[in-house]
Design a protein around this motif. Structure first.
Motif, PDB file in Angstrom:
ATOM      1  N   GLY A 198       0.762  -1.244   0.000  1.00 15.08           N
ATOM      2  CA  GLY A 198       0.000   0.000   0.000  1.00 15.08           C
ATOM      3  C   GLY A 198       0.787   1.285   0.000  1.00 15.08           C
ATOM      4  O   GLY A 198       0.295   2.315  -0.471  1.00 15.08           O
ATOM      5  N   GLY A 199       2.020   1.259   0.533  1.00 16.39           N
ATOM      6  CA  GLY A 199       2.816   2.481   0.668  1.00 16.39           C
ATOM      7  C   GLY A 199       2.968   3.280  -0.621  1.00 16.39           C
ATOM      8  O   GLY A 199       2.601   4.466  -0.674  1.00 16.39           O
ATOM      9  N   PRO A 200       3.477   2.657  -1.692  1.00  9.95           N
ATOM     10  CA  PRO A 200       3.670   3.402  -2.944  1.00  9.95           C
ATOM     11  C   PRO A 200       2.364   3.955  -3.518  1.00  9.95           C
ATOM     12  O   PRO A 200       2.338   5.042  -4.085  1.00  9.95           O
ATOM     13  N   GLU A 201       1.260   3.203  -3.336  1.00 11.83           N
ATOM     14  CA  GLU A 201      -0.043   3.646  -3.863  1.00 11.83           C
ATOM     15  C   GLU A 201      -0.561   4.870  -3.115  1.00 11.83           C
ATOM     16  O   GLU A 201      -1.049   5.829  -3.715  1.00 11.83           O
ATOM     17  N   ILE A 202      -0.452   4.831  -1.781  1.00 11.41           N
ATOM     18  CA  ILE A 202      -0.883   5.991  -0.978  1.00 11.41           C
ATOM     19  C   ILE A 202      -0.040   7.207  -1.346  1.00 11.41           C
ATOM     20  O   ILE A 202      -0.561   8.310  -1.510  1.00 11.41           O
ATOM     21  N   SER A 203       1.255   7.021  -1.498  1.00 13.83           N
ATOM     22  CA  SER A 203       2.149   8.135  -1.865  1.00 13.83           C
ATOM     23  C   SER A 203       1.786   8.741  -3.209  1.00 13.83           C
ATOM     24  O   SER A 203       1.838   9.955  -3.392  1.00 13.83           O
ATOM     25  N   ARG A 204       1.418   7.877  -4.141  1.00 15.53           N
ATOM     26  CA  ARG A 204       1.055   8.347  -5.487  1.00 15.53           C
ATOM     27  C   ARG A 204      -0.179   9.261  -5.411  1.00 15.53           C
ATOM     28  O   ARG A 204      -0.193  10.350  -5.974  1.00 15.53           O
ATOM     29  N   LEU A 205      -1.208   8.822  -4.682  1.00 16.71           N
ATOM     30  CA  LEU A 205      -2.431   9.626  -4.538  1.00 16.71           C
ATOM     31  C   LEU A 205      -2.170  10.894  -3.726  1.00 16.71           C
ATOM     32  O   LEU A 205      -2.684  11.959  -4.037  1.00 16.71           O
ATOM     33  N   LYS A 207       0.538  12.576  -3.491  1.00 12.19           N
ATOM     34  CA  LYS A 207       1.288  13.549  -4.292  1.00 12.19           C
ATOM     35  C   LYS A 207       0.339  14.354  -5.196  1.00 12.19           C
ATOM     36  O   LYS A 207       0.477  15.567  -5.333  1.00 12.19           O
ATOM     37  N   LEU A 208      -0.631  13.668  -5.781  1.00 13.71           N
ATOM     38  CA  LEU A 208      -1.625  14.340  -6.637  1.00 13.71           C
ATOM     39  C   LEU A 208      -2.389  15.395  -5.836  1.00 13.71           C
ATOM     40  O   LEU A 208      -2.625  16.502  -6.287  1.00 13.71           O
ATOM     41  N   GLU A 209      -2.761  15.030  -4.617  1.00 14.36           N
ATOM     42  CA  GLU A 209      -3.577  15.903  -3.769  1.00 14.36           C
ATOM     43  C   GLU A 209      -2.747  17.049  -3.186  1.00 14.36           C
ATOM     44  O   GLU A 209      -3.246  18.156  -3.003  1.00 14.36           O
ATOM     45  N   ARG A 210      -1.457  16.787  -2.905  1.00 21.83           N
ATOM     46  CA  ARG A 210      -0.606  17.790  -2.257  1.00 21.83           C
ATOM     47  C   ARG A 210      -0.342  18.979  -3.172  1.00 21.83           C
ATOM     48  O   ARG A 210       0.004  20.059  -2.720  1.00 21.83           O
ATOM     49  N   GLU A 211      -0.489  18.768  -4.462  1.00 21.77           N
ATOM     50  CA  GLU A 211      -0.273  19.856  -5.420  1.00 21.77           C
ATOM     51  C   GLU A 211      -1.423  20.857  -5.387  1.00 21.77           C
ATOM     52  O   GLU A 211      -1.367  21.911  -5.991  1.00 21.77           O
ATOM     53  N   LYS A 212      -2.516  20.491  -4.670  1.00 23.48           N
ATOM     54  CA  LYS A 212      -3.682  21.379  -4.576  1.00 23.48           C
ATOM     55  C   LYS A 212      -3.616  22.187  -3.284  1.00 23.48           C
ATOM     56  O   LYS A 212      -2.557  22.454  -2.743  1.00 23.48           O
ATOM     57  N   LYS A 213      -4.769  22.521  -2.753  1.00 25.77           N
ATOM     58  CA  LYS A 213      -4.828  23.359  -1.547  1.00 25.77           C
ATOM     59  C   LYS A 213      -4.605  22.517  -0.281  1.00 25.77           C
ATOM     60  O   LYS A 213      -4.532  21.293  -0.352  1.00 25.77           O
ATOM     61  N   PRO A 214      -4.535  23.165   0.907  1.00 25.49           N
ATOM     62  CA  PRO A 214      -4.364  22.414   2.156  1.00 25.49           C
ATOM     63  C   PRO A 214      -5.458  21.351   2.340  1.00 25.49           C
ATOM     64  O   PRO A 214      -6.552  21.470   1.796  1.00 25.49           O
ATOM     65  N   LEU A 250     -16.772   6.095  -0.446  1.00 23.71           N
ATOM     66  CA  LEU A 250     -15.523   6.672  -0.950  1.00 23.71           C
ATOM     67  C   LEU A 250     -15.644   7.161  -2.390  1.00 23.71           C
ATOM     68  O   LEU A 250     -16.123   6.437  -3.256  1.00 23.71           O
ATOM     69  N   THR A 251     -15.209   8.376  -2.625  1.00 19.54           N
ATOM     70  CA  THR A 251     -15.077   8.881  -4.001  1.00 19.54           C
ATOM     71  C   THR A 251     -13.581   8.962  -4.291  1.00 19.54           C
ATOM     72  O   THR A 251     -12.758   8.856  -3.369  1.00 19.54           O
ATOM     73  N   GLU A 252     -13.215   9.179  -5.548  1.00 19.33           N
ATOM     74  CA  GLU A 252     -11.785   9.288  -5.904  1.00 19.33           C
ATOM     75  C   GLU A 252     -11.147  10.470  -5.163  1.00 19.33           C
ATOM     76  O   GLU A 252     -10.033  10.387  -4.665  1.00 19.33           O
ATOM     77  N   LYS A 253     -11.910  11.585  -5.087  1.00 13.68           N
ATOM     78  CA  LYS A 253     -11.401  12.780  -4.408  1.00 13.68           C
ATOM     79  C   LYS A 253     -11.142  12.489  -2.923  1.00 13.68           C
ATOM     80  O   LYS A 253     -10.120  12.882  -2.365  1.00 13.68           O
ATOM     81  N   MET A 254     -12.082  11.771  -2.300  1.00 11.55           N
ATOM     82  CA  MET A 254     -11.946  11.427  -0.878  1.00 11.55           C
ATOM     83  C   MET A 254     -10.732  10.524  -0.650  1.00 11.55           C
ATOM     84  O   MET A 254      -9.978  10.697   0.305  1.00 11.55           O
ATOM     85  N   LYS A 255     -10.550   9.562  -1.556  1.00  9.04           N
ATOM     86  CA  LYS A 255      -9.390   8.650  -1.459  1.00  9.04           C
ATOM     87  C   LYS A 255      -8.086   9.450  -1.464  1.00  9.04           C
ATOM     88  O   LYS A 255      -7.194   9.225  -0.663  1.00  9.04           O
ATOM     89  N   ASN A 256      -8.001  10.382  -2.416  1.00 11.02           N
ATOM     90  CA  ASN A 256      -6.792  11.215  -2.541  1.00 11.02           C
ATOM     91  C   ASN A 256      -6.561  12.044  -1.276  1.00 11.02           C
ATOM     92  O   ASN A 256      -5.438  12.157  -0.787  1.00 11.02           O
ATOM     93  N   GLU A 257      -7.655  12.627  -0.765  1.00 11.98           N
ATOM     94  CA  GLU A 257      -7.535  13.475   0.434  1.00 11.98           C
ATOM     95  C   GLU A 257      -7.109  12.667   1.657  1.00 11.98           C
ATOM     96  O   GLU A 257      -6.259  13.104   2.437  1.00 11.98           O
ATOM     97  N   ALA A 259      -5.469   9.776   1.597  1.00 18.64           N
ATOM     98  CA  ALA A 259      -4.081   9.334   1.358  1.00 18.64           C
ATOM     99  C   ALA A 259      -3.097  10.442   1.725  1.00 18.64           C
ATOM    100  O   ALA A 259      -2.096  10.212   2.407  1.00 18.64           O
ATOM    101  N   ARG A 260      -3.413  11.652   1.298  1.00 20.02           N
ATOM    102  CA  ARG A 260      -2.532  12.799   1.558  1.00 20.02           C
ATOM    103  C   ARG A 260      -2.418  13.089   3.064  1.00 20.02           C
ATOM    104  O   ARG A 260      -1.325  13.241   3.604  1.00 20.02           O
ATOM    105  N   GLU A 261      -3.566  13.146   3.760  1.00 17.70           N
ATOM    106  CA  GLU A 261      -3.551  13.480   5.180  1.00 17.70           C
ATOM    107  C   GLU A 261      -2.922  12.354   6.012  1.00 17.70           C
ATOM    108  O   GLU A 261      -2.212  12.601   6.981  1.00 17.70           O
ATOM    109  N   PHE A 262      -3.161  11.110   5.575  1.00 10.59           N
ATOM    110  CA  PHE A 262      -2.559   9.970   6.288  1.00 10.59           C
ATOM    111  C   PHE A 262      -1.032  10.013   6.162  1.00 10.59           C
ATOM    112  O   PHE A 262      -0.316   9.868   7.142  1.00 10.59           O
ATOM    113  N   GLU A 263      -0.534  10.210   4.934  1.00  9.81           N
ATOM    114  CA  GLU A 263       0.920  10.276   4.729  1.00  9.81           C
ATOM    115  C   GLU A 263       1.520  11.458   5.490  1.00  9.81           C
ATOM    116  O   GLU A 263       2.597  11.345   6.091  1.00  9.81           O
TER     117      GLU A 263
END
Length: 356
Positions: A198-205, A207-214, A250-257, A259-263
């Motif tokens: 799971g580590g690389p997958e969470i990081s991938r999502l 990263k996508l989310e971190r490029e946006k707002k807080p 879960l939506t795709e947006k929620m998954k990304n959010e 993943a970002r906050e967990f990492e």
């Protein structure tokens, strides 16, 4: 240092989890500098566990039994069938059924070749994993002024901070009280419907989310303000579970959010505790090892925070292919164990919870 030890070829075996690994190195030592030449480094991963989202010990054992012979033969072929002087093998920590496969193979081979077997601690291997670079030859300078050294060991099975006062003198000053951080990554990934590991997958999502707002989600940072150097990740994992339960589906947006906050949460805790220990023990060298050390966001934040404290600290991460389990790191640790202690007379034993 005897001539026998100052120039030797070591075959190393690592079977602590789900990778069957065999490496062969040639070592020459002069004036406290050991030069290692990698003759072979073969890793056979067990993809069979991916569909289950985790590693099953007896299944891992069966796959190791199937893989160990061919992996050994491939390593010998790559190294051009050298005369081996000693065998280093992981005896723990890890999955005991899996460890026994490597130990049994090492002992049978040693008996046949009439050479010694060196027991190696898997975590000590991760400490030494930072020395190999991208070339086949690398040096380990045992006289370099690198102490006191701190090692942050982070993987699917372990999360610990180790104080290294001198070569092979270890003191664990902090450890997880429940889940290891890599295990937490895998479990949260499963909640999000992401593949294993799971580590690389969470990081991938993330990263996508971190490029946006807080982040819109706030997860806890367990034990971040505790006075010790211990960790706890099970509460963080449960917080994700409750968030999905309360705000799902879960939506795709929620998954990304998530993943970002967990990492972010895991990184904040790991970095905070490590920096605190670096300051308290006046550390000169920081080593980060284990599968989670390959996390690029963690690397970036740790480097940034080390710079900010204004203390001269050299930080080392292993190359990506050596962050996960491999036998090359076991060969290096095995060499130094052999040089320091020789070989014990006791029969080797797999110890699942072996401490440094």
């Amino acid at each position: 240092i005897s001539a026998r030890i100052s120039h030797m070829k070591i075959l190393a075996i690592e079977t602590s989890c789900d990778d069957t690994c065999v490496a062969i190195v040639e070592v020459r030592e002069t004036k406290g500098k050991a030069t290692f030449k990698t003759l072979a480094n073969v890793i056979q991963s067990q993809d069979i566990h991916n569909e289950y989202g985790g590693v099953f010990p007896m299944m891992a054992k069966r796959e190791h039994i199937k893989n160990i012979g061919p992996v050994y033969e491939e390593a010998m072929r790559k190294a051009k069938n050298p005369k081996i002087d000693a065998i280093a093998v992981t005896v723990g920590p890890g999955l005991e059924p899996a460890l026994w496969v490597g130990i049994t193979f090492a002992e049978e081979l040693a008996k046949k070749l009439k050479i010694p077997v060196i027991p190696v601690n898997h975590m000590e291997g991760h400490i030494f994993s930072i020395f190999p670079n991208k070339t086949k030859t690398f040096k380990v300078d045992t006289k370099a002024k690198i102490f006191p050294m701190l090692s942050l060991l982070i993987s699917g099975g372990h999360t610990e901070i180790v104080l290294v006062k001198d070569w092979m003198k270890y003191k664990i000053i902090g450890a997880t009280r429940d889940d290891a951080c890599g295990e937490a990554f895998d479990k949260v990934a499963r909640m999000l419907g992401l593949p294993y590991p799971g580590g690389p997958e969470i990081s991938r999502l993330a990263k996508l989310e971190r490029e946006k707002k807080p982040s819109n989600i706030i997860l806890p940072r367990p034990m971040i303000h505790s006075k010790d150097y211990d960790f706890s990740f099970s509460g963080l994992k449960t917080a994700v579970l409750y968030y999905i339960r309360d705000y799902g589906p879960l939506t795709e947006k929620m998954k990304n959010e998530i993943a970002r906050e967990f990492e972010d949460a895991v990184t904040d805790v790991l970095v905070s505790k490590t920096i605190k220990a670096v300051k308290a023990y006046k550390i000169k060298t920081l080593i980060v090892g284990g599968g989670v050390s390959a996390n690029t966001y963690l690397q970036k934040i740790l480097k940034k925070k080390i710079k900010e404290i204004g203390q001269k600290v050299t930080i080392h991460f292993p190359t990506k292919n050596l962050s996960t389990d491999n036998a090359l790191m076991i060969a290096i640790a095995g060499y130094f164990q052999y040089k320091k202690k020789g070989v014990g007379k006791n029969k080797l034993k797999a110890v699942g919870n072996l401490a440094l």
